[in-house]
Every structure is written in C-alpha cells, then in structure tokens.
Design a protein around this motif. Structure first.
Motif, PDB file in Angstrom:
ATOM      1  N   ARG A   1     -50.507 -24.872  19.704  1.00 30.41           N
ATOM      2  CA  ARG A   1     -49.407 -24.122  19.100  1.00 30.41           C
ATOM      3  C   ARG A   1     -48.246 -25.067  18.862  1.00 30.41           C
ATOM      4  NH1 ARG A   1     -44.448 -22.106  20.338  1.00 30.41           N
ATOM      5  NH2 ARG A   1     -43.875 -20.034  19.538  1.00 30.41           N
ATOM      6  N   LYS A   2     -47.718 -25.013  17.647  1.00 28.34           N
ATOM      7  CA  LYS A   2     -46.527 -25.779  17.308  1.00 28.34           C
ATOM      8  C   LYS A   2     -45.368 -24.815  17.127  1.00 28.34           C
ATOM      9  CE  LYS A   2     -48.176 -27.875  13.630  1.00 28.34           C
ATOM     10  NZ  LYS A   2     -48.135 -28.786  12.461  1.00 28.34           N
TER      11      LYS A   2
ATOM     12  N   LEU B   1     -52.215 -22.754  10.484  1.00 25.81           N
ATOM     13  CA  LEU B   1     -52.125 -21.343  10.133  1.00 25.81           C
ATOM     14  C   LEU B   1     -50.867 -20.720  10.748  1.00 25.81           C
ATOM     15  CD1 LEU B   1     -55.825 -20.399  10.997  1.00 25.81           C
ATOM     16  CD2 LEU B   1     -54.939 -20.917   8.720  1.00 25.81           C
ATOM     17  N   ILE B   2     -50.268 -19.787   9.998  1.00 23.00           N
ATOM     18  CA  ILE B   2     -49.144 -18.994  10.493  1.00 23.00           C
ATOM     19  C   ILE B   2     -49.402 -17.548  10.094  1.00 23.00           C
ATOM     20  CG2 ILE B   2     -46.657 -18.553  10.336  1.00 23.00           C
ATOM     21  CD1 ILE B   2     -46.230 -21.470   9.666  1.00 23.00           C
ATOM     22  N   PRO B   3     -49.110 -16.574  10.965  1.00 20.76           N
ATOM     23  CA  PRO B   3     -49.281 -15.178  10.563  1.00 20.76           C
ATOM     24  C   PRO B   3     -48.370 -14.827   9.382  1.00 20.76           C
ATOM     25  CG  PRO B   3     -49.065 -15.354  12.948  1.00 20.76           C
ATOM     26  CD  PRO B   3     -48.718 -16.697  12.391  1.00 20.76           C
ATOM     27  N   GLY B   4     -48.936 -14.081   8.427  1.00 26.10           N
ATOM     28  CA  GLY B   4     -48.152 -13.588   7.307  1.00 26.10           C
ATOM     29  C   GLY B   4     -47.413 -12.322   7.681  1.00 26.10           C
TER      30      GLY B   4
ATOM     31  N   GLY C   1     -45.212 -18.979  16.467  1.00 31.36           N
ATOM     32  CA  GLY C   1     -45.501 -20.388  16.262  1.00 31.36           C
ATOM     33  C   GLY C   1     -46.584 -20.598  15.220  1.00 31.36           C
ATOM     34  N   GLU C   2     -46.949 -21.843  15.034  1.00 28.83           N
ATOM     35  CA  GLU C   2     -47.986 -22.245  14.083  1.00 28.83           C
ATOM     36  C   GLU C   2     -49.209 -22.720  14.851  1.00 28.83           C
ATOM     37  OE1 GLU C   2     -48.556 -25.927  10.892  1.00 28.83           O
ATOM     38  OE2 GLU C   2     -46.582 -24.983  11.110  1.00 28.83           O
TER      39      GLU C   2
END
Length: 300
Positions: free
Chosen positions: A206-207, A260-263, A185-186
């Motif tokens: 969390r989105k 933020l989102i994990p790369g 999630g974001e």
C-alpha cells in the motif's frame, strides 16, 4: 515432490542491474536482489544505462532497475534498450510502456482504467468546472512534473501546467483525482515469474497519497509511505485482466507492477502499469528478492 534446491548461476554468469548516476550503487530496495544473485554465484554489476564504457555484450542478462533519469532523454533511452539484446524487460515493451498513452489503449480494450484525457501540443484544453484533477506528462517517472488541482479555485494553475507541458513539446494527460487514495491508499501488485516461468503474483504493498497540490518539482521516491497489503479479489481480477493485454504476452517479462486505486464506486481502477523501471518493494515482502533472483538465473 517439489524440489527446494535453488537455481545456481552458470559458471562465470554475469548480470548487469541497470541504474543511473543518481544511484550508482542501485536504489536501496534492489540491494537484496543484488545480494541474492551473488549468493547464487552470479557476478553482478550496477551499471548506468548511459555509461559509454559499458560493455553490454559481456553480460548474460541486463536487468533494468533504476534508470530514473531517462525521462528528458527518452528517445536515447529507447535506442539504448534496442541495442541490448539480452535486456529484461525487452525493448519493445520499454518503448510501449514509457509513454502513458498505453492507458488509452487499455481503456479502449475495455479495462477499468482511470479516465484520462490526452492533450498534445497545439490542442486546446478546456478545464472542468469543478472537482480535483491531476495533470502530468505522458512521459514521466517518479511523479515528476505532476500536480493536483482543485477547480475552479486553481484553474489558472492547472491551465498553466498544461500549457507549460505543451510548450516543451510534451503531451499532457488529465485525470480525476481519486479521493480514495487519501483513505484507502494505492495498491501496487507485483508479479514475477513463477516456477513455470510465467508471471505469478509475488506480493503487494500500500502506498499513501503523495500529491498534495500543484506541480512543485520532483518527488523524492523515498518519501512514499509504504506498508505491506493483501490484495482483494477484485484487485487480483483487474490485475489478471491487465496482464492479458500486455503486447506480446507476459512470458517475456521479468516483472510487472500494477497500480490500482478505488474509483468513486469502490471498484479498483488502473492508475499505471509499470513494466520499465518500477520499484518492486523487495524489502517489504520476505522471499521476494529470492524469488526474483531465482527467476533471473532460470533465464540463464
């Protein structure tokens, strides 16, 4: 000893919470903020940003909340913002933040930003040969005119999307689709002023993933899958670094939301820095609306 007494409004204090004609009584998430301000003695109105009858000078503070129809009239919106001296967040921030080319500035400053290419009208875009990619305009809100494309299978659709934005005189931005949004999630980290007036971490949510395919029109903001989340130390570190690069500093701001989102390597990447009209998810964190109301009254 820390006082537990909450701020009260000055006598006859008036606060405008800015919205649009789609949400004349504000977006539901802002009702706790409205109610908390009223409980403290402030007079609070929900006012459309483009209401010709609005007397902005009669308000002690004008707080932007849900003017989500401004995108096709962004020039008018910025001009309106500059005409309201008591606006929060302030007009120069609104102008900077409503054009997502700010992501290029932050990347140039060394911040971990989702890789982004900008394609202006008249420029040629060569589609990547593989992978999943997101196409959207630099001026947008609520995932409007945004699509997700799998290449090379959907190359024609992606190129048509970019061409459509260019033909409308808009700048397209192309980013890799971060697959971790489908599993992790974001994260949205929300900051509001603390007791000292400086921005401090308030809460995080969390989105879930929303983009399922090519651009198919507007996305209902109520369709997001939202749950509370505790941010990681890495996310808090990135957020702190982003806040350090906000033009003019953070002490002028009433709120900031950092998405933020994990790369690919698992480290958080900045997707958006929301300083204009973000949902603050006040109903997802006990006390969040109260803290923001206190911060507004402190500005009075």
């Amino acid at each position: 000893m820390t006082s537990s007494i909450r701020p009260a409004a000055r006598e006859n204090s008036r606060v405008a919470l800015v919205t649009c004609d789609l949400f004349p009584d504000l977006w539901d998430d802002d009702h706790p903020l409205r109610d908390s301000l009223r409980e403290r003695g402030a007079e609070v109105d929900a006012v459309r940003w483009d209401d010709p009858a609005a007397d902005w000078a009669s308000y002690d503070l004008v707080v932007i909340r849900s003017p989500w129809d401004y995108v096709p009239r962004r020039t008018d919106f910025v001009a309106w913002a500059r005409s309201v001296p008591t606006l929060l967040n302030p007009a120069d921030i609104i102008e900077w933040n409503t054009d997502k080319r700010y992501l290029g500035e932050l990347a140039g400053a060394g911040l971990p930003v989702t890789p982004t290419d900008f394609v202006a009208p008249g420029q040629t875009w060569t589609a990547p040969t593989t992978g999943q990619w997101v196409v959207k305009p630099t001026i947008s809100a609520g995932s409007q005119d945004t699509g997700r494309y799998r290449l090379p299978e959907q190359q024609d659709l992606a190129e048509a999307h970019v061409a459509r934005l260019q033909a409308a005189g808009r700048i397209a931005m192309i980013q890799p689709y971060l697959a971790a949004v489908d599993t992790e999630g974001e994260s949205a980290l929300i900051y509001t002023p603390g007791p000292d007036g400086e921005l401090a971490f308030s809460h995080s949510i969390r989105k879930g993933a929303m983009l399922t395919g090519p651009d198919e029109g507007n996305i209902d903001p109520g369709s997001e899958q939202i749950t509370p989340r505790t941010p990681s130390e890495a996310e808090l570190d990135v957020a702190a670094r982003v806040l350090e690069h906000i033009p003019g500093g953070t002490n002028r701001l009433l709120y900031a939301r950092i998405d933020l989102i994990p790369g690919p390597d698992g480290a958080p990447l900045l997707v958006e820095l929301e300083l204009t009209e973000p949902s603050l998810f006040l109903t997802e964190a006990p006390g969040a609306a109260t803290r923001l109301a206190d911060a507004i009254l402190a500005r009075l």
